[in-house]
Every structure is written in structure tokens, then in C-alpha cells.
Enzyme design. Structure first.
Site, PDB file in Angstrom:
ATOM      1  N   TYR A  56       0.817  -1.214   0.000  1.00 40.59           N
ATOM      2  CA  TYR A  56       0.000   0.000   0.000  1.00 40.59           C
ATOM      3  C   TYR A  56       0.854   1.270   0.000  1.00 40.59           C
ATOM      4  O   TYR A  56       0.327   2.375  -0.025  1.00 40.59           O
ATOM      5  CB  TYR A  56      -1.019   0.008   1.136  1.00 40.59           C
ATOM      6  CG  TYR A  56      -0.485  -0.201   2.540  1.00 40.59           C
ATOM      7  CD1 TYR A  56       0.356   0.724   3.139  1.00 40.59           C
ATOM      8  CD2 TYR A  56      -0.869  -1.313   3.287  1.00 40.59           C
ATOM      9  CE1 TYR A  56       0.820   0.554   4.432  1.00 40.59           C
ATOM     10  CE2 TYR A  56      -0.414  -1.500   4.584  1.00 40.59           C
ATOM     11  CZ  TYR A  56       0.428  -0.560   5.155  1.00 40.59           C
ATOM     12  OH  TYR A  56       0.873  -0.729   6.438  1.00 40.59           O
ATOM     13  N   LYS A  65       5.410   4.446   4.738  1.00 38.36           N
ATOM     14  CA  LYS A  65       6.027   3.441   3.866  1.00 38.36           C
ATOM     15  C   LYS A  65       6.326   4.022   2.490  1.00 38.36           C
ATOM     16  O   LYS A  65       7.324   3.662   1.853  1.00 38.36           O
ATOM     17  CB  LYS A  65       5.109   2.228   3.728  1.00 38.36           C
ATOM     18  CG  LYS A  65       4.883   1.442   5.018  1.00 38.36           C
ATOM     19  CD  LYS A  65       6.107   0.697   5.475  1.00 38.36           C
ATOM     20  CE  LYS A  65       5.784  -0.243   6.635  1.00 38.36           C
ATOM     21  NZ  LYS A  65       6.982  -0.962   7.133  1.00 38.36           N
TER      22      LYS A  65
END
Length: 280
Positions: free
Chosen positions: A158, A173
Site C-alpha cells: 500500500y 512506507k
């Protein structure tokens, strides 16, 4: 499999693959970090696990003592830049060098963006994004001085697709993804490779508690995985170990996805079914 058995993650890899190397694994005492640490130690590396809680270190230290592995632990909060720098200096002073850094420390939980507090946002960004940079910078300086090394960052798919409920983790991330590719180019001239893995859902107590706390949620996630199951921590760890191995010596700035096909397009029809055309 009991903790005294050889890690499943090493079954395809040559014994002593990492012999003579020093590896630091953040968040290395639990979950995926633990399995990566076990694999590195079982394949000959000197492994330093680093995390905030000393309680999380004990199981691996005991296993390492019984198995004859070289495993050590350090307590550090990766959000504190000065403490991370001191950790890097201490590891190199004690072990003589550092060859591998695995940036695995993370934090995550499901929360709608409109309900996410500033403190919660900052906590996840601090661990995942700030912590990865602080560790990369501090250990990277030693690798630059030594003439080489490698880093492995742990992402999630994601990071480039986004996912409702984890805006904090997805944003962090995504930043680590950009960091991975930036440092891979910037530090290649120093003999440093920087890569990442992006696991999909895998079996772990942390994920079960934070990401699929009910059977209903678990089944909903499983329906999105074409292979129809979650990965095991050992499967993900074996992927990480392969990427750290000499077999991938020419891989730099890449992200290896291991998610059973969950991040791929699912299309508009059911696999195996023939779609009839509407008659005019």
C-alpha cells in the site's frame, strides 16, 4: 515448528551464507524481524537486534545461546536520532564493522483518517519514516567509511496503492520507498546497495491483533489474495534473506513484492467464468 528447530526460512540457502558478516535488525526480536534475525544467525552472521523493549530480545538470545549463534541485543528507540547514532558507533566499536542493516521497526493499526490523532500520526511516522532514515544515515556513515554494505527496508504494497484505514503507515512506507530508491542511487558509488521487500498479509500476532482482529475481517482480506492464504513469516523472511544474499549482488533500488498476487488487478469478471456478450 519450535524455536529450537532450524528456521524454515534457511532451507533453500547455503550454510554459512553470511559467515563473517555483522547484521543489525531493528525490531528484530518479534514477528518478521525475529524470523529474519534467526535466519541470518543460523547462516553464520553476527546479529544485533535492536528495539525499544528488552523483553522482546530474550527469546532469541536464549535460542541463540542454545544453538551456538552469535546474537546480541541493544535497546534503542529509532525515533531518537542521537540514540541511533550512539547505537551505530557502539555496534561498530564492539563488532568491528556492520555489513547489513535491516530496517524492520514499524508501528501500525487501523484508524479512519478523520479520527487519527496528531500523536498517533506522529508515532507511526516517527518509527517508520524517521527511524528508517536515522538508522540508514548512522549505519550508512560507517558503511561508507568501510567501503560497502547493504540495507534492506521493509515496506508494504500500500506504499504505492494506498489503503483506507492506514493513512499513517501508507504515508510512512511511501516515504521509505522513495528513500530506498534515492539512497540506492546516491550510495551505490560507496559500494552500498539498498533494497526493500513489500510483504502482503502474513501470519503474525501483531497483524492479527491490529489489522484483522476478527474472523470476519480476516476472511474479507483473504478474499483479496488470489492464492487464497496468508504467507508465513518464514516465507517472507526467506525472501529477505535471498535479497541479502550474493545471488542478488547486482540488485539495487528494487522492491520485491511477496503478497500472493493481492496487489494485482482483479479485473471485472470472475476467473474461470466466460463473460457473455449482450445481444443487440
Amino acid at each position: 515448528m519450535s524455536q529450537s528447530d532450524p528456521p524454515e526460512a534457511i532451507r533453500f540457502l547455503a550454510p554459512d551464507l553470511f559467515s563473517g558478516q555483522v547484521a543489525v535488525v531493528t525490531g528484530g526480536g518479534t514477528g518478521l524481524g525475529l524470523q529474519i534475525s534467526r535466519g541470518l544467525a543460523a547462516l553464520g552472521a553476527t546479529v544485533v537486534i535492536a528495539s525499544r523493549s528488552a523483553e522482546h530480545h530474550q527469546a532469541l538470545l536464549e535460542e541463540g545461546d542454545a544453538a551456538g549463534w552469535r546474537v546480541y541485543s541493544e535497546t534503542v528507540d529509532v525515533r531518537e536520532a542521537d540514540r541511533v547514532r550512539e547505537l551505530a558507533d557502539r555496534v561498530v566499536e564492539k563488532q568491528g564493522k556492520v555489513d547489513i542493516l535491516v530496517n524492520n521497526a514499524a508501528g501500525n493499526f487501523v484508524c479512519p483518517a478523520e479520527k487519527l490523532s496528531a500523536k498517533a500520526w506522529r508515532a507511526v511516522l516517527g518509527i517508520v519514516l524517521d527511524g528508517t532514515f536515522y538508522c540508514s544515515r548512522s549505519f550508512g556513515r560507517h558503511m561508507i567509511a568501510a567501503g560497502g554494505g547493504q540495507m534492506l527496508n521493509v515496506l508494504a504494497t500500500y506504499a504505492w496503492t494506498g489503503m483506507p484505514g492506514v493513512v499513517h503507515s501508507a504515508s510512512a512506507k511511501a516515504g521509505v520507498l522513495a528513500m530506498t530508491r534515492t539512497l540506492a542511487v546516491e550510495w551505490a558509488r560507496h559500494g552500498i546497495r539498498v533494497n526493500a521487500i513489500a510483504p502482503g498479509p502474513f501470519e503474525s500476532k501483531g497483524a492479527e491483533a491490529n489489522l484483522w482482529p476478527s474472523e470476519e475481517v480476516r476472511e474479507a482480506i483473504l478474499r483479496g489474495v488470489p492464492l487464497g492464504r496468508f504467507a508465513t513469516p518464514d516465507e517472507v523472511a526467506s525472501h529477505a534473506l535471498f535479497l541479502l544474499s550474493p545471488a542478488c549482488a547486482y540488485v539495487n533500488g528494487e522492491v520485491f513484492v511477496q503478497d500472493g498476487g493481492a496487489s494485482l488487478g482483479k479485473g471485472m469478471w470472475t476467473p474461470g467464468d466466460r463473460v457473455g456478450r449482450r445481444k443487440a
